[in-house]
Design a protein around this motif. Structure first.
Motif: not given
Ligand SMILES: [Mg+2]
Ligand SMILES: Nc1ncnc2c1ncn2[C@@H]1O[C@H](COP(=O)(O)OP(=O)(O)OP(=O)(O)O)[C@@H](O)[C@H]1O
Lengths: 284, 240
Positions: A83, A203-204
């Motif tokens: 991240s 991000d995810e």
């Molecule tokens: Mg992360």
């Protein structure tokens, strides 16, 4: 709806006429973006980036690049700095050493207009982060109007086009809290695309979703990748990586341990750490 | 207890010669309302700025905000009244001091400013808490869209923070309203001051303060009703 005649829906411009709003079920096919051609032109260059939180080093000499039209998947164990790395690209996270260049603009440069740079870098978050007090339409248009200074009609048209393309036209008037997680994430993708980004960062994007909603979001992302959008995606969805990624970056403890072509990565990762990680993640 | 009840007292002329005791109380009520509203405007605007300062990613801004809040929150309101009214004109350059002293309605202006600055420190704390209670990702999302810091506050953080803090802001508004009575110490003829003079002139202490109490309760009820109306009208559909 205004009284101006709607453009005829064509494969490349699938604007749904009123009354024929696409349902949630399928992603409308069509160009989400101007298709990028893989010219080898570098869109993101991450050059020797290091970052510390106090004494704790989160990123250690990270170097990689993403070419125009390329899809790069970033994976690695929790806390490995994925991240953090992706957020340095649009300077949401500052870093102390190295340089990042996005579409020719240096991120770590006093003279860089960061808001302007960020407005052209789409970002999709794990928890969607739609603006809860605004309708879906306003979520899609506010930055177009306030940052890109587009007129409200233009902004609305672009927003609603994109909403149609993620299959959510029927929800334009609703508020984020009235949509499911999967729907919110698709709106979030549309919101980022509304800014005509040159790069999309994820991000995810599916890890906060119930399993049955993961597919609908990944479908949108696959579509986007196929249209040539330059993408950097932090995800553990190896199916997605297999399908559309060009390269896979594996991070561990703040370092880029492996940066390989998809086939090489899934064939046999060079590092032991990546092998262990892969065997764990592919088990379930 | 040997007390002469006289509920008719309100309709007797007050010794001020400008009307009945009821008129006197009502004029006090109007000053109370005017002081509460004017000071709230200051408190809300200044408090919002100070609250925002405390949440900015900037050490100097945080320090200014914190200093303000600690200063105004930790000095008793009564002391602040005296400082603004009696001390300030003396420490200012003489011409300014004299100008202040001869202002017509000086107790009103002073009371408004003093209360406004005091309540601002409390509003600031609510605004700060509201902003900090939002998910961290909201600020990031705003920033990532290309909003400047100011735009992120204007379009993302504040609209959500204000909604969250509406209930505590209502109670700050009510506190501010009740605190207007402290301004009687600098000569503002607001409701409590008027009830007190009615009692001094007529010796009907119970009637005077019963009336004042009821009037305070009455405006508080109006404020609460208005606040719940506002709360309902800004509520976001689908939000828990
Ligand atoms: Mg992360
Ligand atoms: N604000 C912060 N202060 C100190 N350390 C932090 C901060 N934010 C993150 N870290 C640390 O930095 C490291 C990398 O965090 P990061 O969120 O980038 O990991 P990640 O790879 O995205 O993990 P996950 O898969 O859990 O999301 C972690 O060890 C984390 O604890």
């Amino acid at each position: 709806m205004t009284s101006t005649p709607m453009p005829a829906p064509t494969p490349s411009n699938p604007v749904a006429p009123a009354g024929q709003a696409p349902t949630d079920d399928g992603l409308q096919t069509g160009n989400l973006t101007q298709p990028g051609t893989r010219t080898g032109e570098t869109m993101i260059a991450i050059d020797n980036v290091s970052k510390w939180y106090g004494d704790f080093q989160v990123l250690t000499n990270c170097t990689t690049s993403v070419a125009k039209g390329e899809v790069v998947v970033v994976c690695g164990p929790s806390g490995s700095g994925k991240s953090t790395l992706i957020k340095t690209v649009n300077a949401l996270e500052p870093f102390q050493k190295g340089q990042i260049t996005v579409a020719g603009t240096k991120v770590l440069d006093k003279s860089t207009n960061l808001p302007k740079l960020r407005s052209r870098v789409g970002m999709v978050f794990q928890h969607f982060e739609l603006f809860p007090h605004l309708t879906i339409t306003d979520n899609l248009t506010i930055a177009q109007r306030k940052v890109l200074k587009r007129g409200s009609e233009d902004a609305k048209k672009r927003g609603l086009d994109l909403l149609a393309r993620v299959g959510l036209s029927a929800h334009a008037h609703k508020f984020p809290g009235q949509l499911s997680g999967g729907q919110q994430q698709r709106v979030a993708i549309a919101r980022a695309l509304a800014m005509n980004p040159v790069v999309m960062l994820f991000d995810e994007p599916t890890s906060a979703l119930d399993p049955e909603m993961v597919g609908e979001v990944l479908d949108v992302m696959v579509e986007l990748a196929k249209e040539g959008m330059t993408m950097m995606v932090v995800t553990h969805e190896m199916g997605f990586a297999r399908k559309v990624a060009d390269r896979v970056i594996f991070m561990d403890r703040g370092e880029i341990v492996e940066d390989a072509h998809k086939d090489d990565f899934f064939g046999k990762p060079r590092s032991e750490r990546a092998q262990t990680f892969l065997s764990k993640i592919l088990q379930h | 207890m040997n007390y002469n009840w006289n509920w008719g007292i309100f309709f007797e002329p007050s010794p001020e010669g400008t009307g009945t005791y009821a008129d006197m109380l009502l004029s006090g009520l109007l000053w109370t309302i005017a002081t509460a509203l004017c000071s709230w405007v200051i408190a809300f605007c200044l408090g919002s700025v100070i609250g925002v300062l405390r949440t900015l990613p900037n050490k100097a801004a945080n320090a200014v905000g914190t200093a303000y809040v600690e200063l105004f929150r930790n000095i008793p309101l009564l002391v602040q009244m005296f400082l603004w009214y009696f001390v300030l004109p003396e420490v200012l350059p003489q011409a300014w001091g004299n100008w202040l002293k001869q202002l017509p309605n000086a107790p009103f202006y002073t009371g408004v400013v003093c209360l406004g600055f005091f309540t601002a420190s409390r509003v600031a704390e609510q605004v700060r808490a509201g902003i900090q209670s939002l998910p961290r990702g909201q600020r990031m999302a705003g920033t990532a869209m290309g909003f400047t810091v100011a735009q992120t506050y204007r379009y993302v953080l504040l609209p959500n923070a204000y909604r969250i803090i509406l209930p505590p802001l209502t109670s700050e508004f009510l506190n501010n309203l009740k605190n207007t009575s402290v301004a009687l110490t600098i000569g503002l003829l607001e409701l409590t001051a008027r009830a007190r003079s009615m009692q001094e002139f007529s010796f009907q202490v119970f009637e005077a303060f019963t009336a004042a109490t009821l009037l305070y309760v009455f405006i508080n009820l109006i404020v609460i009703t208005a606040a719940s109306f506002i709360e309902r009208s800004v509520a976001i559909p689908g939000q828990r």
